[in-house]
Write a protein that holds these residues in place. Structure first.
Motif, PDB file in Angstrom:
ATOM      1  N   TYR A 133     -36.582 -10.224 -65.646  1.00 13.17           N
ATOM      2  CA  TYR A 133     -35.267  -9.626 -65.388  1.00 13.17           C
ATOM      3  C   TYR A 133     -35.304  -8.823 -64.092  1.00 13.17           C
ATOM      4  N   ALA A 134     -36.366  -8.063 -63.881  1.00 18.41           N
ATOM      5  CA  ALA A 134     -36.479  -7.250 -62.671  1.00 18.41           C
ATOM      6  C   ALA A 134     -36.567  -8.129 -61.427  1.00 18.41           C
ATOM      7  N   GLN A 135     -37.253  -9.261 -61.530  1.00 17.39           N
ATOM      8  CA  GLN A 135     -37.391 -10.172 -60.397  1.00 17.39           C
ATOM      9  C   GLN A 135     -36.057 -10.824 -60.050  1.00 17.39           C
ATOM     10  N   GLN A 136     -35.302 -11.207 -61.076  1.00 13.99           N
ATOM     11  CA  GLN A 136     -34.055 -11.936 -60.832  1.00 13.99           C
ATOM     12  C   GLN A 136     -32.888 -11.021 -60.488  1.00 13.99           C
ATOM     13  N   HIS A 137     -32.990  -9.760 -60.834  1.00 13.70           N
ATOM     14  CA  HIS A 137     -31.885  -8.819 -60.594  1.00 13.70           C
ATOM     15  C   HIS A 137     -32.457  -7.602 -59.873  1.00 13.70           C
ATOM     16  N   SER A 138     -32.621  -7.734 -58.591  1.00 13.75           N
ATOM     17  CA  SER A 138     -33.333  -6.732 -57.798  1.00 13.75           C
ATOM     18  C   SER A 138     -32.634  -5.376 -57.781  1.00 13.75           C
ATOM     19  N   TYR A 139     -31.368  -5.318 -58.143  1.00  6.26           N
ATOM     20  CA  TYR A 139     -30.663  -4.045 -58.150  1.00  6.26           C
ATOM     21  C   TYR A 139     -31.055  -3.187 -59.354  1.00  6.26           C
ATOM     22  N   ILE A 140     -31.791  -3.767 -60.309  1.00  5.80           N
ATOM     23  CA  ILE A 140     -32.287  -3.002 -61.456  1.00  5.80           C
ATOM     24  C   ILE A 140     -33.724  -2.589 -61.163  1.00  5.80           C
TER      25      ILE A 140
END
Length: 521
Positions: A133-140
């Motif tokens: 999730y962190a890799q795919q959604h860098s804003y998180i």
């Protein structure tokens, strides 16, 4: 330059988780615990009962019934919840069974989908799920225990891993952070997850705790076999929700795109609207006469937007500004080399833009009808800017307001003695200030033509305190109260004041030409 409005008829002839209790209670920070009656069911993947278990909450059921019309929860054996995975095409509804690109999910994935709109990650669990999730959604932001960037907060998704017997570990949702009143810097974090030791048709939400000391989690206080703890810092994301709009809709002004949610900011122009999503991309709707709705391809990392008459602007996280749309007066001619910008401002009737820099100075470009881009010499210590039509406002760090530009109805004459201001907004011929005590001060007037008749009317804000945000339309205004309710006043010839009844969870409000919008959590 007066804006002319006619009757509608004449105008048409001329041109591995969860939500708790209810959808509105799903906000980050909602109380969660293993005994909550919202946890009603336990089920397994219908294709393979031996695969990972999933949970069901009545709050989730309400959300998914609204989204897809499919009952999601109920007695044992009822239809499980399915969510789109990272390999699926976008879907408008929730499918009722196992189709390509969809999966039955654990609480963590359901929570991230319902609350943040993130698709599931097929076949992943534990720390791998959090990492992906962190890799795919860098804003998180993904944080790791011991890196001194803070502790997990309520609503964050946490993972425990590097256990020799269970390398991928498991995930949970932080439900409480409890400081130790007797020992400064120490305390306990509570989290809720799946109890994998239980099976069958019984509630199996499991609650556990871990201690912390001086900003570091004490892993052994939970399970000494784990070596790695990471979490998605969801609590650090801006407040967000869905957009609702009302008022004039002759050109699609209030036609909010279907399925648009997870919006953290909006800006309404004369006829078009811009919205920033949590992933920092921009969505636009309304007419596109001069390309004002044509968001540049690849625009990302946007932290603020401004919608004007027929142009748009966006502020990126790196302090640069992007503009698009009409350019007869240099509206989109962002000064070469402009960097260090922290805030931007334009308005529904504006043909110019203001940029506030990190050093407290202001830069302006675009039209110069009434001196609106003539920033007062020596203006400094500015913390906020506002603009519309042909005048501009600046809020200084000492709580005072400076105005310049047009002055048809005294919109640029700041009331004597005005102080303790924390926010400002500019309408076509009027200005607004929100004071630290939650009261509103306004000067100028509404001046518009409707059915061939000019109307010049005073704008009287609601009395009392308790206001936390303000917004100005062309000839109407809005304010947000601390309880999430909305107030509106001014011209109402096409329903721009008629906000939906019962709103109690608004995050922000915005005034357009003759329409309004709000983000509702």
């Amino acid at each position: 330059m007066k804006r002319i409005w006619v009757s509608l008829a004449v105008f048409a002839a001329l041109t591995s988780w969860m939500t708790i209790g209810s959808a509105s209670a799903a906000a980050v920070g909602s109380p969660m615990n293993a005994s909550n009656p919202a946890w009603v069911d336990y089920y397994t993947h219908p294709d393979n009962p031996s695969t990972k278990a999933a949970f069901c909450a009545e709050g989730g059921a309400a959300v998914f019934r609204e989204a897809g019309g499919v009952p999601a929860c109920g007695p044992t054996g009822s239809t499980p919840i399915w969510v789109p995975t990272d390999t699926a095409n976008p879907a408008s509804g929730i499918p009722t069974g196992p189709i390509s690109g969809f999966q039955c999910v654990e609480f963590a994935e359901r929570y991230l989908y319902v609350r943040y709109g993130l698709p599931g990650l097929s076949g992943l669990t534990g720390a791998t799920l959090v990492d992906r999730y962190a890799q795919q959604h860098s804003y998180i932001a993904q944080r790791t225990n011991g890196d001194r960037t803070g502790l997990p907060a309520v609503g964050d998704v946490i993972s425990f891993a590097d256990n020799l017997r269970n390398p991928d570990g498991h995930v949970a949702i932080v439900t409480a952070v409890t400081p130790d009143a007797k020992r400064p810097g120490k305390g306990m974090i509570t989290f809720l997850g799946q109890n994998q030791k239980l099976s069958g048709p019984a509630p199996t939400a499991a609650e556990a705790t871990i201690n912390y000391s001086d900003g570091v989690l004490q892993i052994s206080s939970y399970n000494k076999d784990y070596r790695r703890v990471t979490w998605l810092a969801l609590s650090a994301l801006p407040r967000h929700g869905a957009v609702t709009a009302w008022g004039w809709n002759g050109n699609g002004e209030t036609d909010v795109p279907t399925g648009l949610n997870n919006v953290s900011a909006i800006a309404t122009g004369l006829h078009h609207t811009l919205a920033i999503k949590l992933d920092r991309t921009v969505v636009a709707w309304g007419p596109n006469y001069y390309g004002e709705r044509s968001v540049p391809a690849g625009l990302n990392n946007v932290v603020a937007v401004g919608a004007a008459d027929v142009h748009s602007v966006a502020l990126k996280a790196d302090g640069t500004v992007v503009a698009w749309g009409a350019d007869p007066y240099g509206e989109i001619d962002v000064p070469v080399g402009l960097t260090g910008v922290t805030s931007i401002a334009t308005g529904p009737g504006a043909r110019f833009t203001l940029a506030l820099k990190s050093d407290g100075t202001v830069v302006a470009w675009g039209s110069q009808f009434q001196g609106e881009t003539s920033v007062p010499p020596g203006l400094s210590n500015v913390v906020a800017v506002a603009a519309d039509a042909q005048h501009a406002l600046a809020l200084r760090a000492d709580g005072t307001v400076i105005a310049w530009g047009s002055n048809y109805h005294n919109e640029s004459i700041v009331p004597s003695g005005l102080s303790d201001v924390v926010a400002i907004a500019a309408g076509h011929y009027h200005s607004i200030a929100l004071r630290r005590d939650g009261t509103i001060v306004e000067w100028g007037a509404a001046d518009y033509y409707y059915n061939g008749v000019e109307h010049v009317e005073p704008l009287t804000p609601p009395s009392g305190s308790g206001f936390v945000a303000i917004a100005a339309g062309e000839d109407h205004d809005l304010a947000l109260r601390s309880d999430g309710s909305i107030s509106a006043w001014g011209a109402n010839y096409v329903g721009q004041l008629n906000y939906p009844a019962g709103i109690t969870s608004a995050i922000t409000v915005s005034g357009g030409g003759a329409f309004s919008a709000a983000i509702i959590s």
